[in-house]
Design a protein around this motif. Structure first.
Motif, PDB file in Angstrom:
ATOM      1  N   PHE B 126     -98.294 -19.864  29.254  1.00 19.52           N
ATOM      2  CA  PHE B 126     -99.258 -20.526  28.350  1.00 19.52           C
ATOM      3  C   PHE B 126     -98.545 -21.410  27.328  1.00 19.52           C
ATOM      4  O   PHE B 126     -99.015 -21.582  26.224  1.00 19.52           O
ATOM      5  N   MET B 127     -97.365 -21.928  27.667  1.00 20.39           N
ATOM      6  CA  MET B 127     -96.625 -22.702  26.674  1.00 20.39           C
ATOM      7  C   MET B 127     -96.770 -24.202  26.913  1.00 20.39           C
ATOM      8  O   MET B 127     -96.343 -24.994  26.090  1.00 20.39           O
ATOM      9  N   TRP B 128     -97.367 -24.571  28.027  1.00 20.37           N
ATOM     10  CA  TRP B 128     -97.392 -25.987  28.373  1.00 20.37           C
ATOM     11  C   TRP B 128     -98.777 -26.408  28.817  1.00 20.37           C
ATOM     12  O   TRP B 128     -99.411 -25.643  29.539  1.00 20.37           O
ATOM     13  N   PRO B 129     -99.293 -27.549  28.425  1.00 23.79           N
ATOM     14  CA  PRO B 129     -98.751 -28.355  27.322  1.00 23.79           C
ATOM     15  C   PRO B 129     -99.087 -27.719  25.981  1.00 23.79           C
ATOM     16  O   PRO B 129    -100.003 -26.914  25.905  1.00 23.79           O
ATOM     17  N   ARG B 130     -98.354 -28.117  24.987  1.00 16.86           N
ATOM     18  CA  ARG B 130     -98.424 -27.436  23.701  1.00 16.86           C
ATOM     19  C   ARG B 130     -99.830 -27.388  23.116  1.00 16.86           C
ATOM     20  O   ARG B 130    -100.275 -26.382  22.604  1.00 16.86           O
TER      21      ARG B 130
ATOM     22  N   GLY C 101     -93.636 -26.364  17.737  1.00 17.82           N
ATOM     23  CA  GLY C 101     -92.658 -26.659  18.771  1.00 17.82           C
ATOM     24  C   GLY C 101     -91.730 -25.494  19.035  1.00 17.82           C
ATOM     25  O   GLY C 101     -90.794 -25.587  19.825  1.00 17.82           O
ATOM     26  N   LEU C 102     -91.982 -24.405  18.357  1.00  9.71           N
ATOM     27  CA  LEU C 102     -91.111 -23.240  18.515  1.00  9.71           C
ATOM     28  C   LEU C 102     -91.162 -22.684  19.941  1.00  9.71           C
ATOM     29  O   LEU C 102     -90.148 -22.237  20.472  1.00  9.71           O
ATOM     30  N   GLU C 103     -92.342 -22.703  20.555  1.00  9.76           N
ATOM     31  CA  GLU C 103     -92.472 -22.164  21.918  1.00  9.76           C
ATOM     32  C   GLU C 103     -91.532 -22.888  22.879  1.00  9.76           C
ATOM     33  O   GLU C 103     -90.787 -22.266  23.624  1.00  9.76           O
ATOM     34  N   GLU C 104     -91.558 -24.226  22.844  1.00  8.33           N
ATOM     35  CA  GLU C 104     -90.690 -24.994  23.748  1.00  8.33           C
ATOM     36  C   GLU C 104     -89.236 -24.749  23.401  1.00  8.33           C
ATOM     37  O   GLU C 104     -88.389 -24.591  24.269  1.00  8.33           O
ATOM     38  N   ASP C 105     -88.968 -24.734  22.096  1.00  8.62           N
ATOM     39  CA  ASP C 105     -87.594 -24.569  21.664  1.00  8.62           C
ATOM     40  C   ASP C 105     -87.031 -23.225  22.133  1.00  8.62           C
ATOM     41  O   ASP C 105     -85.921 -23.153  22.652  1.00  8.62           O
ATOM     42  N   LEU C 106     -87.820 -22.179  21.958  1.00  8.48           N
ATOM     43  CA  LEU C 106     -87.335 -20.840  22.299  1.00  8.48           C
ATOM     44  C   LEU C 106     -87.623 -20.466  23.747  1.00  8.48           C
ATOM     45  O   LEU C 106     -87.130 -19.454  24.225  1.00  8.48           O
ATOM     46  N   ASN C 107     -88.444 -21.254  24.422  1.00  6.62           N
ATOM     47  CA  ASN C 107     -88.952 -20.884  25.734  1.00  6.62           C
ATOM     48  C   ASN C 107     -89.567 -19.472  25.652  1.00  6.62           C
ATOM     49  O   ASN C 107     -89.298 -18.583  26.430  1.00  6.62           O
TER      50      ASN C 107
END
Lengths: 87, 977, 417
Positions: B126-130, C101-107
């Protein structure tokens, strides 16, 4: 938490106001210097264990109390009137 | 299925109720769960994640599955345990967390997706897209999650709170609790006996054992009758002691009316009790744990103790053919009770190779149940023996994995329970809660006889500690069977085996957590959500940590438990916060002029706990500004009257009163002459301004201090501290007289004329210069008069004992009106003070020093005072601090807003450029434009400069001239005149 | 292992056997470039940013219990940047940008949910104070909207608009405010730091700080002595005890703050709502529990548990503000140990000992600061200079009176915040 007020007997914490470490009783002389005043107003031992602190029986007799209390167990020890503790 | 001739229900009193709209019938004494079972209803709920159909698992407050919504409209109550809800005529209950119906729930699709929904899956996707998190994923998850729904309405039912005190609080009224209460009660101690169930007796009601030669429940009734006859024993049924707190304080919730459809006027449905007990005996019993095996969550599978309770107490069998599975003699006991009730028992599956033989039933030793079938209700179980797997038809299965003592309260003060290998459970640590002893099953004592013995012993120990004489009485005869158990937590095999039923945590999930290095029991809990459902893992936590221990190669005691937190069972916010709805939130304080202000149509606004009139509208006025301007005009041109009684008034007397005031105020009061008033500034020890006000010297050793309305209490505490804590030898005493005196400002050029008309003796101008005070008589009433001004006009404040306040206000306003003036409210008061640059807590907002507000010289150099040394810290005296200024739009129609920020004219409004902010604004009728007060960096040196007032929130930018804070009559001639 | 929907699918199809540890469990080395004392949110994020931004990976995080077991795992999960005093303003703004943007940064899905936060006000004076705050937020480049009572009503229809003791005048709306899944934040940073080579050492209590010639040399622990060029104390409520190991006294008192969660309920509160008159704040977790809290119990405590008067004042505020939650049942209450500073603002600074850093004084607002705090402390440790967005959190501000950051305006003395 229940605090035995020397004047009123044991009362619920709701009746009391907390001020903090009993250091507040040791007011330095006006010219005691920066260190002494920083110590007095700001720096604290903040112990995990027994401590002496000031409580005000706001909802009771209006006495300021010095309460010995453990900050880990919340156990309350000796309680004295601040006015008598100082002299 | 109802069993003939069994149970403690009253079959002469049938009760009709509804579940999901279907009508059913039970008997008085039934719970919703027992009555539904009697009516053949097997599915009572859906699980949280997979929406699996679920039947009732237990017979107590620990129930994880059978959660229903009860009641309608603003009385709707979600997440009610069917096992605790007593049925009553007209009871309506609904299943929850299903759509469209309990039988057919579309969300059950989750069950098919289970491989992808394992422990912590949502942290990995559930991380994409933000942007989809808030827009899509989260709303879908939120809608699917949750259990019951609140009604969205308020205040349907009354809740109450109460306090009680006792020598001994006994928590739980099973054999141990009853015995403890009896021993202590007979000895004359003040006893409270509390039990969460409607009927006291605990397991005595659910088992067939005898006590003292009679059925256990009959013995309980005899004891209860004796306790009821003792005036020193209070019985609190339907009362859950939910938390242990410091100083022998216990929180308890009494369910007063949930068992009844009646709602007598004013009666609470629940009462939240604070019980202060010198000693407590915890006799809360134990909670049975199931065994995890594949599909162990099928409706019809329940704990063995619950099966016995339904059979023996409620006369209900969970099925026609009930198999039993367990690892202790309790399995055998269950089978015997079922057989005695005429229920078919196809097999008893006992995991112990050495289980005692029985000829009463088909016993499979060394066997386990490894699967169960029947999605909407159990049809068969698969058992595994040394010979292989075998299917046994059964529509119900009683499971016991052993008992977990209800140690919760003993852990509320941070103690951890202690593992006992011999009985495979955690027991309380001794002395875990000061003054509390555990007795009976909650202490790991599992026979009736040991429960009775421990209950009596605990009471005797308490009595001794309380200094009461103890008689040695024989204990009643009772069963004393040993507790023989071989630990069994989970049956190995494929598929999902449930630990936490409600949150759908399976053995696989716990193992996966360990595999992902969530090895700490707290990590495992948080990662899998084990034990975080409404039952807080009461029947699953220990098994889960045993599985974790196994997966991580540690022992159970090394693995440890998660933290037990209050409340033991959930408590309604309405109960814990009872009384705070609406105006009950805080006390209301009314000035003596309150009724007159209301009568004049004044909108009342809150000032601390007080109410004060905002303005006094007149016919024909269309908005508050018109009224306000008119009232300002009264004061500037004729005479206005305002109630100022809400200001704090502290009477200070004693030989050292003058020295004391010198110490608490930054400026001098010992030099104040009797009959004079002085403005004082009070600092905190950190050197910032705490409060301000005027103090009058009424006598050599007698002062009257006024504080702001907001800070009255704080100042009182402060004065007491400075006296008792810092200067205990000084002879000075204080008392708050705020409520004793009604005080009114009479201000304006005609103030003296008004006063002369009402005072018993006219004022001699020479005796009453600005800042004087003294005694006066009005209508024969002794009062006080102060010549002070918060408006900049010639002003007085007249004080009379509060009981004359209302009458005096009427007289003053009548006179004022006759002189072309009248009453004025807070709006006008605020305009008058801003025009004069007088500060309030808008300016002394805690972050300002005397230096900042231009009163640096009021910190007397001649003496020490509270806050003086720290006010001299270098950082508090720097010239570029934000300092008080006046602000005036350069265009007369320029708009000002309090809360706006100040920037240099040419600078863009970003933080780095900030120059200050605006604290108070008004439209000044005298200047014919808006004016304001504010703080500006180095402001005292920038008068005449043009700055930009910027309010991005409201889209207003106004160029303002920086001025001194006094806009009107700067030399004060009108005030002194 | 990289996490993704695809990975969840693949593992699901193969029996979830392929999942690997989120982090290793290494034994401590004898020597590190940087030792961080405290494996809470702030300590873990400090380690993460040391590795990510400064390439410093020879780092150990020493945790006496389990990772994330302190306040990062026991808060009310609110994330916001609605401060108004210089010093705080730019810092929390910086922190919120890191959240975004923490989710993308930390995966790692920390479930940062920008559902909007609303601070209610109840008088003209409070409105003015919130206007000042809102304008400061805008001047900082963040978002704020001043809402009147009529605009608020459709957004929060369940508030007591009719007979509340202190009527609702309006609210300051911070659309980018919201919540996050607190444990996941700790785990995400832990996993991120571990993957970059940081040693996360649990069950390792620091028992001494070695100082020679005015410079830090290492620490003594229950798992042996560890040498370190730099040491950072990031231990929140335990700051005074750890600082004492270096002979320091801090301007800190430790207090207990309780928080509460109810049983799961279908969605009923969509924002974070804060009630100033009652010191009460509430949101609803994605699982459906109402998560809320209030003021301190108001006595020094290390017990991480509270008492009933503290409970009652929070419940009373809830009942006053939004009586429709009355039938929600409190499932669990807990306490955290708050490192209360005199002015209510944090300290991130060097100390009198060379190479020894301190990060404390988060009062009851440390959770939202987790990314920012670690980020700026890592900068300070790595470069020796304060990060441009954290120049105000000086240890000596009380002594000098310069730059005291008293957001609440209650004073700069103990026990006023």
């Amino acid at each position: 938490m229940r605090i035995p007020c020397p004047l009123c007997g044991t009362r619920d914490r709701r009746e009391f106001w907390y001020r903090g470490a009993a250091v507040d009783l040791e007011r330095p002389a006006p010219d005691a210097g920066v260190e002494a005043w920083d110590d007095f107003v700001y720096l604290r031992e903040n112990p995990a264990g027994p401590t002496r602190e000031l409580w005000y029986h706001e909802g009771g007799c209006g006495a300021w109390l010095v309460v010995e209390r453990d900050t880990v167990t919340h156990e309350i020890g000796r309680v004295a009137l601040a006015s008598e503790e100082r002299s | 299925m109802r069993l003939a001739g069994r149970g403690l229900i009253d079959r002469s009193k049938p009760v009709a109720f509804e579940f999901d709209g279907a009508r059913h019938s039970g008997f008085e004494g039934d719970t919703l769960a027992s009555a539904l079972l009697a009516n053949g209803v097997r599915v009572m709920g859906r699980s949280f994640k997979y929406h699996r159909p679920r039947g009732v698992l237990s017979a107590g407050s620990e129930e994880p599955n059978a959660l229903v919504t009860v009641g309608a409209g603003d009385a709707r109550e979600p997440n009610v345990r069917a096992t605790m809800q007593e049925i009553h005529e007209g009871l309506q209950a609904w299943s929850q967390n299903r759509w469209p119906s309990l039988g057919f729930d579309l969300m059950a699709v989750n069950d098919l997706a289970a491989p992808f929904l394992g422990a912590g899956f949502y942290y990995k996707t559930f991380m994409w897209p933000r942007s989809f998190w808030e827009k899509l994923y989260e709303p879908v998850i939120r809608r699917a999650a949750g259990l019951g729904a609140l009604s969205g309405q308020a205040g349907g039912e009354r809740y109450e709170r109460a306090h009680a005190f006792c020598d001994l609080l006994v928590i739980g009224a099973g054999p141990a609790g009853l015995m403890a209460a009896l021993v202590a009660g007979r000895a004359g101690a003040d006893v409270i006996l509390a039990d969460e169930q409607a009927r006291m007796g605990g397991r005595l009601l659910a088992e067939t054992y005898e006590v003292d030669g009679q059925a256990g429940h009959l013995w309980a009734d005899v004891v209860l009758a004796e306790l009821d006859a003792l005036p020193n024993v209070r019985r609190m049924g339907r009362t859950t002691v939910f938390g242990a707190y410091d100083g022998g304080t216990y929180g308890a919730l009494e369910r007063v009316l949930h068992h009844s459809g009646r709602r007598p006027r004013g009666a609470p449905v629940e009462t939240y009790w604070t019980i202060v007990a010198k000693r407590a005996v915890l006799a809360a019993g134990a909670i049975e744990r199931p065994v995890a095996f594949r599909n162990n969550d099928r409706p019809g599978i329940m704990t063995a103790g619950a099966v016995r309770a339904y059979v023996n107490r409620w006369g209900v069998s969970p099925g026609q053919s009930v198999a039993v599975f367990g690892n202790s003699d309790d399995a055998h006991r269950t089978a015997r009770d079922l057989l005695a009730a005429g229920v078919h028992v196809p097999a008893v599956i006992d995991s112990r190779e050495d289980a005692p033989e029985s000829r009463d039933f088909e016993l499979r030793r060394g066997a386990v149940v490894c699967d169960a079938s029947g999605r909407r209700g159990l049809e068969a179980v698969t058992i595994r023996t040394a010979q292989g797997e075998e299917r046994i038809a059964a529509d119900a299965l009683a499971v016991t994995g052993g008992w977990n003592p209800t140690v919760h309260l003993t852990c509320h003060m941070n103690a951890r329970p202690v593992w006992r290998d011999d009985i495979a459970c955690f027991v309380p640590q001794e002395g875990a809660v000061p003054g509390l002893r555990a007795a009976g099953a909650c202490n790991g004592a599992f026979s009736t006889a040991t429960c009775l013995r421990e209950g009596a012993a605990a009471a005797r120990a308490v009595l001794e500690e309380l200094g009461r004489t103890v008689r040695d009485e024989p204990l009643p005869e009772a069963e004393d069977d040993p507790y023989r158990i071989a630990p069994l937590w989970a049956v190995s095999g494929k598929g999902r085996a449930w630990l936490d039923f409600q949150n759908d945590v399976t053995v696989k999930d716990v193992k996966q957590a360990a595999q992902e290095n969530f090895r700490s029991v707290e990590h495992m809990k948080r990662y899998t959500t084990q034990g975080m459902a409404t039952d807080q893992g009461k029947n699953s936590n220990v098994a889960a940590l045993a599985v974790l221990a196994d997966a991580t190669g540690r022992g159970i005691p090394q693995t440890g438990t998660t933290t037990f937190r209050p409340p033991y069972s959930p408590v309604a916010i309405a109960a814990l916060g009872a009384g705070a709805e609406g105006k009950g939130f805080r006390p209301e304080r009314f000035a003596t002029s309150h009724a007159a202000s209301i009568e004049r149509g004044a909108p009342m606004i809150e000032a601390g706990l007080w109410y004060r009139p905002s303005y006094f509208p007149r016919d024909g006025e269309s908005d508050w500004r018109q009224s306000c301007d008119r009232e300002v005009g009264y004061v500037r041109e004729a005479v206005g009257v305002a109630d100022v009684s809400t200001l704090g008034k502290i009477d200070i007397q004693g030989k050292d009163a003058a020295a004391f005031l010198d110490f608490v105020y930054s400026n001098m009061f010992s030099t104040l002459k009797v009959g004079r008033v002085r403005y004082g500034l009070m600092l905190r020890e950190d050197g910032f301004v705490m409060d301000d006000g005027t103090t009058a010297r009424l006598g050599e050793k007698h002062y009257l201090m006024t504080t702001t309305t907001a800070a009255a209490g704080e100042v009182m505490k402060h004065l007491e501290f400075v006296h008792q804590g810092l200067q205990p030898d000084w002879d000075v005493r204080f008392v708050s007289v705020t409520e004793q005196w009604a005080q009114f400002a009479v201000a304006g050029p005609k103030a003296r004329e008004l006063l002369d008309g009402i005072l018993d003796a006219p004022l001699d101008a020479a005796d009453w210069p600005f800042m004087s005070c003294g005694a006066v008589s009005v209508g024969g009433i002794a009062g006080r008069l102060f010549r002070i001004s918060f408006s900049g006009e010639q002003g007085f404040e007249i004080a009379v004992p509060a009981r004359y306040g209302a009458a005096l206000f009427d007289i003053l306003t009548d006179r004022a009106e006759a002189l072309g003036g009248g009453p004025y409210g807070m709006e006008a008061l605020n305009v008058l003070r801003i025009e004069k640059g007088f500060i309030t807590h808008a300016e002394i907002h805690g972050r300002t020093t005397a230096f900042d507000i231009g009163m640096g010289r009021m910190v007397s150099a001649k003496k020490d005072c509270i806050g003086k040394t720290m006010s001299e810290r270098p950082g508090l005296l720097e010239a570029d601090r934000e300092r008080l200024v006046g602000l005036k739009p350069i265009n007369a129609d320029g708009r000002m807003l309090a809360g706006a920020h100040l920037f240099r004219e040419e600078d863009p409004p970003v933080r780095e450029n900030g120059q200050g902010y605006v604290t108070s604004v008004c439209h000044s009728p005298m200047l014919g434009q808006m004016i304001g007060l504010g703080f500006l960096k180095g402001g005292s040196d920038r008068h005449g400069e043009i700055v930009k007032m910027w309010d991005g929130l409201r889209g207003v930018t106004t160029l303002c001239e920086v001025t001194g804070p006094v806009f009107f009559d700067p030399d004060g001639g009108r005030m002194r005149g | 292992m990289r996490f993704s929907g695809l990975r969840v699918l693949k593992e699901g199809l193969t029996g979830n056997r392929g999942w690997t540890p989120h982090w290793r469990d290494p034994d401590p080395n004898s020597d590190y470039d940087v030792v961080i004392i405290g494996g809470g949110g702030h300590g873990l994020s400090t380690a993460y940013y040391l590795a990510r931004d400064h390439g410093i990976t020879n780092v150990a995080v020493l945790e006496k219990g389990y990772l994330g077991g302190g306040n990062v795992g026991r808060n009310t999960t609110i994330v916001r940047a609605n401060y108004f005093l210089p010093g705080n303003s730019e810092f929390y703004s910086h922190s919120l940008k890191l959240w975004e943007g923490l989710e993308e940064d930390l995966n790692y899905n920390v479930m940062h949910s920008q559902r909007g936060l609303i601070n209610l006000f109840h008088s003209d004076g409070q409105r003015d104070a919130f206007a000042r705050r809102g304008n400061a937020m805008l001047a900082q480049g963040d978002d704020a909207v001043l809402l009147g009572r009529d605009e608020l009503r459709p957004m929060l229809p369940y508030l007591n608009f009719d007979d509340l003791r202190f009527p609702i005048y309006g609210g300051l709306y911070h659309p980018r405010g919201g919540t996050a899944r607190h444990d996941a934040v700790a785990w995400g940073y832990a996993r991120g730091a571990d993957r970059r080579g940081v040693d996360l050492i649990q069950n390792c209590e620091v028992t001494g700080i070695d100082i020679e010639g005015g410079a830090v040399k290492g620490v003594q622990t229950t798992r042996g002595a560890i040498r370190a060029k730099k040491v950072a104390m990031v231990v929140a409520g335990r700051s005074s005890q750890v600082a004492a190991l270096a002979g320091m006294r801090l301007p800190i008192e430790s207090h207990v703050l309780q928080a509460y969660v109810t049983e799961g309920l279908k969605p009923c509160i969509d924002h974070v709502v804060s009630f100033g008159m009652g010191h009460f704040y509430i949101s609803q977790s994605d699982k459906g529990g109402l998560v809320f809290g209030g003021d301190l119990d108001f006595y020094a405590s290390y017990a991480a548990r509270g008492n009933l008067p503290g409970v009652e004042q929070v419940m009373e505020a809830g009942m006053a503000l939004m009586p429709m939650i009355g039938k929600a049942r409190v499932l669990r209450s807990w306490g955290g140990i708050m490192d209360m500073s005199p002015d209510g603002s944090p300290i991130i600074d060097k100390t009198h000992v060379d190479g020894l850093f301190v990060n404390c004084g988060w009062n009851y607002g440390g959770f939202k600061a987790v990314p920012g705090s670690g980020n700026v402390l890592a900068h300070l440790i790595a470069t020796g200079t304060h990060h441009q967005n954290a120049t105000g959190f000086r240890l000596d501000r009380f002594r000098t009176g310069r730059g005291i950051i008293d957001e609440e305006g209650k004073g700069s003395q103990h026990n006023l915040h």
